[in-house]
Scaffold this motif. Structure first.
Motif, mmCIF file in Angstrom:
data_model
loop_
_atom_site.group_PDB
_atom_site.id
_atom_site.type_symbol
_atom_site.label_atom_id
_atom_site.label_comp_id
_atom_site.label_asym_id
_atom_site.label_seq_id
_atom_site.Cartn_x
_atom_site.Cartn_y
_atom_site.Cartn_z
ATOM 1 N N GLN A 237 -0.604 -8.750 12.439
ATOM 2 C CA GLN A 237 -0.255 -7.873 10.996
ATOM 3 C C GLN A 237 1.629 -7.745 10.935
ATOM 4 O O GLN A 237 2.301 -8.011 11.759
ATOM 5 C CB GLN A 237 -0.935 -6.391 12.083
ATOM 6 N N ALA B 215 -6.073 4.184 5.676
ATOM 7 C CA ALA B 215 -4.547 2.893 5.560
ATOM 8 C C ALA B 215 -3.723 3.752 4.195
ATOM 9 O O ALA B 215 -2.199 3.888 4.408
ATOM 10 C CB ALA B 215 -4.157 1.693 5.786
ATOM 11 N N ARG C 145 0.446 5.717 12.792
ATOM 12 C CA ARG C 145 0.890 5.526 12.801
ATOM 13 C C ARG C 145 1.032 6.709 12.315
ATOM 14 O O ARG C 145 -0.132 7.619 11.971
ATOM 15 C CB ARG C 145 1.456 5.636 10.497
ATOM 16 N N ASP D 194 -6.615 -3.656 13.918
ATOM 17 C CA ASP D 194 -6.913 -4.124 12.808
ATOM 18 C C ASP D 194 -8.059 -4.919 12.410
ATOM 19 O O ASP D 194 -8.336 -5.897 13.327
ATOM 20 C CB ASP D 194 -5.993 -4.463 11.718
ATOM 21 N N HIS E 75 -1.529 -0.985 16.974
ATOM 22 C CA HIS E 75 -0.096 0.410 15.878
ATOM 23 C C HIS E 75 -1.145 1.243 15.602
ATOM 24 O O HIS E 75 -2.161 1.454 15.066
ATOM 25 C CB HIS E 75 0.083 -0.803 14.756
ATOM 26 N N PHE F 240 1.171 -1.535 0.185
ATOM 27 C CA PHE F 240 0.100 -0.021 -0.261
ATOM 28 C C PHE F 240 0.914 0.998 -0.126
ATOM 29 O O PHE F 240 1.647 1.432 0.534
ATOM 30 C CB PHE F 240 -1.346 0.306 1.286
ATOM 31 N N HIS G 121 -4.473 1.050 17.296
ATOM 32 C CA HIS G 121 -5.702 1.130 17.096
ATOM 33 C C HIS G 121 -5.014 -0.437 16.453
ATOM 34 O O HIS G 121 -4.481 -1.022 16.200
ATOM 35 C CB HIS G 121 -6.862 1.366 15.518
ATOM 36 N N ARG H 218 5.883 6.547 0.386
ATOM 37 C CA ARG H 218 6.221 6.038 1.387
ATOM 38 C C ARG H 218 4.933 4.715 0.853
ATOM 39 O O ARG H 218 4.104 4.717 0.850
ATOM 40 C CB ARG H 218 4.958 6.132 2.571
#
Ligand SMILES: C[N+](C)(C)CCCC[C@H](N)C(=O)O
Ligand SMILES: O=C(O)CCC(=O)C(=O)O
Ligand SMILES: [Fe+2]
Length: 448
Positions: A280, A258, A418, A269, A416, A248, A267, A425
């Motif tokens: 994950q 995401a 970000r 997933d 996790h 992604f 959070h 990215r």
């Protein structure tokens, strides 16, 4: 001189023998989380008190004797190497665990028996321990013959459950952490080559993963194929609507934040699945720009704090449903997963000692259509308190994922997130089912 004594009880015809015997090797055991064991273990201790009184009347004990007797539907074993006075084996349990070729297929490890027959298990016609004290022989009331290795009985029965738990806790123990005392460098990190070529490498990674809820493999080629190799070393790629091994970038390819560049607070997933993915995996293949650091939060540590500070909130979040949702009409997707925010192991008290899974994603929380009207406000209070704990920045570990570093995150425990970012990215990763990962942990001796 070692003596095997059998104490006659009731109608049973018994055999006693005075024989030479080698020492039974020291036996230790341990059990994972077996809810089925709760009732018999409790029943065991009640019976134990009763039998303790009788024992001094009926049995002459010696330090090296294995003694057997019947007591109310149980075979009571006194074993000099077992750290229990009286081991109560239910006769139904023993018959259920006959491993002869009529009852069990030793090549497929599957049972062949019908549990409905266990309600009519009567007292055996005969029972005995062999001359070396290693094998228990039973002839049942219907003539069926069973043999059990004493070691197997200790390692596989509810009798040795507590000792198995102790042994298990010496292999690894969950270590709760937060960002005040722990940093990303404290996570276990294993180099790709040793991870791919040695079982010890896998064991080290799995131990770190079980202990901290996250672990890292370094020195991985920055490609989806090498990432997949890491995944397949410890489990199986779990296919979802995002693909198998997914990639992604901030291109909005799926209807999810995401696939953007905004900050995502911590959070878990897949709250919209009936069973959220167990693990994950992330690998940052490239990033030319700023920001995009990964944040990790130990959800179980926060749940411990919640339980202490507000047990009523903890109880409510363990009980009431809180659905997650994923919608993408362009693909005719509308997933809804229901379940409490906090889940415990089946059959265990709902306290932090028996935590199974935290399901927490405020972004994906669905319209709340169920629940008691009188509890709606309390729910918001409780969910708000939990969110305060989970989103307290002091709890976070921060790390910048770089090409070559694959991180595995326990998606049932560790959140996790970000930081927002600029530039291009390129991420890849995969989900794994928990069962597959735990199976691998068992294969390297970390779960018994
Ligand atoms: C597949 N990949 C991990 C890139 C994205 C998953 C979507 C994340 C979603 N909001 C959730 O929390 O489940
Ligand atoms: O971009 C990231 O590092 C993670 C985004 C995210 O939460 C996810 O893909 O599940
Ligand atoms: Fe996510």
């Amino acid at each position: 001189m070692l003596v095997v004594r059998v104490v006659p009880v009731g109608r049973a015809r018994l055999v006693g023998a005075a024989v030479r015997r080698r020492l039974v090797p020291a036996l230790t055991g341990s059990a994972p989380t077996a809810s089925i064991l709760t009732t018999p273990a409790r029943c065991n201790s009640q019976l134990a008190a009763d039998a303790h009184r009788r024992r001094h009347k009926n049995v002459i004990t010696g330090p090296d004797a294995v003694a057997l007797r019947l007591h109310r539907g149980h075979l009571v074993v006194q074993h000099p190497r077992w750290p229990v006075d009286d081991a109560f084996f239910s006769l139904a349990w023993l018959r259920d665990h006959c491993r002869c070729r009529h009852c069990y297929d030793n090549s497929t490890f599957q049972r062949k028996t019908d549990v409905r027959q266990l309600s009519s298990v009567g007292n055996p016609l005969h029972f005995n321990v062999n001359s070396t004290g290693t094998v228990l022989e039973i002839i049942w009331h219907d003539g069926h013959q069973s043999e059990y290795s004493m070691r197997w009985l200790w390692e596989n029965s509810y009798v040795g459950a507590r000792h198995r738990e102790q042994r298990q806790s010496r292999l690894w123990q969950r270590c709760l952490w937060d960002g005040r005392r722990t940093s990303a460098e404290d996570l276990t990190s294993v180099v790709y080559d040793s991870f791919m070529t040695t079982e010890e490498g896998v064991r080290r990674l799995m131990k770190g993963f079980l202990t901290h809820g996250a672990a890292v493999v370094t020195g991985v080629a920055p490609t989806p194929a090498a990432t997949q190799a890491v995944v397949e070393r410890v489990g199986v790629v779990q296919h979802t609507m995002f693909g198998g091994v997914w990639e992604f970038t901030a291109d909005g390819r799926h209807a999810d934040t995401a696939y953007g560049r905004d900050e995502l607070l911590p959070h878990t997933d897949g709250t919209y699945y009936s069973e959220p993915p167990g693990v994950q995996v992330f690998h940052c293949l490239a990033h030319h720009g700023h920001g995009g650091e990964t944040t990790l939060v130990d959800g179980f540590a926060a749940l411990n704090s919640l339980h202490q500070a507000d047990p009523a909130a903890y109880e409510l979040l363990s009980r009431v449903p809180c659905a997650g949702e994923y919608r993408d009409p362009s693909r005719r997707l509308h997933m809804v997963g229901d379940g409490p925010v906090i889940a415990h192991r089946a059959g265990a008290e709902p306290t932090p000692d028996s935590l199974l899974r935290l399901r927490f994603n405020p972004y994906d929380r669905a319209a709340a259509r169920r629940g008691e009207p009188a509890e709606v406000e309390a729910f918001y209070g409780a969910y708000g308190r939990l969110t305060e704990l989970l989103w307290d920045a002091r709890r976070r570990l921060r790390l910048k994922l770089r090409p070559g570093t694959v991180i595995l995150i326990d998606n049932w425990r560790v959140l996790h997130g970000r930081a927002s970012f600029t530039g291009r990215r390129h991420m890849c990763g995969a989900y794994m089912a928990r069962s597959d990962v735990l199976s691998r942990a068992r294969s390297v001796g970390l779960l018994i």
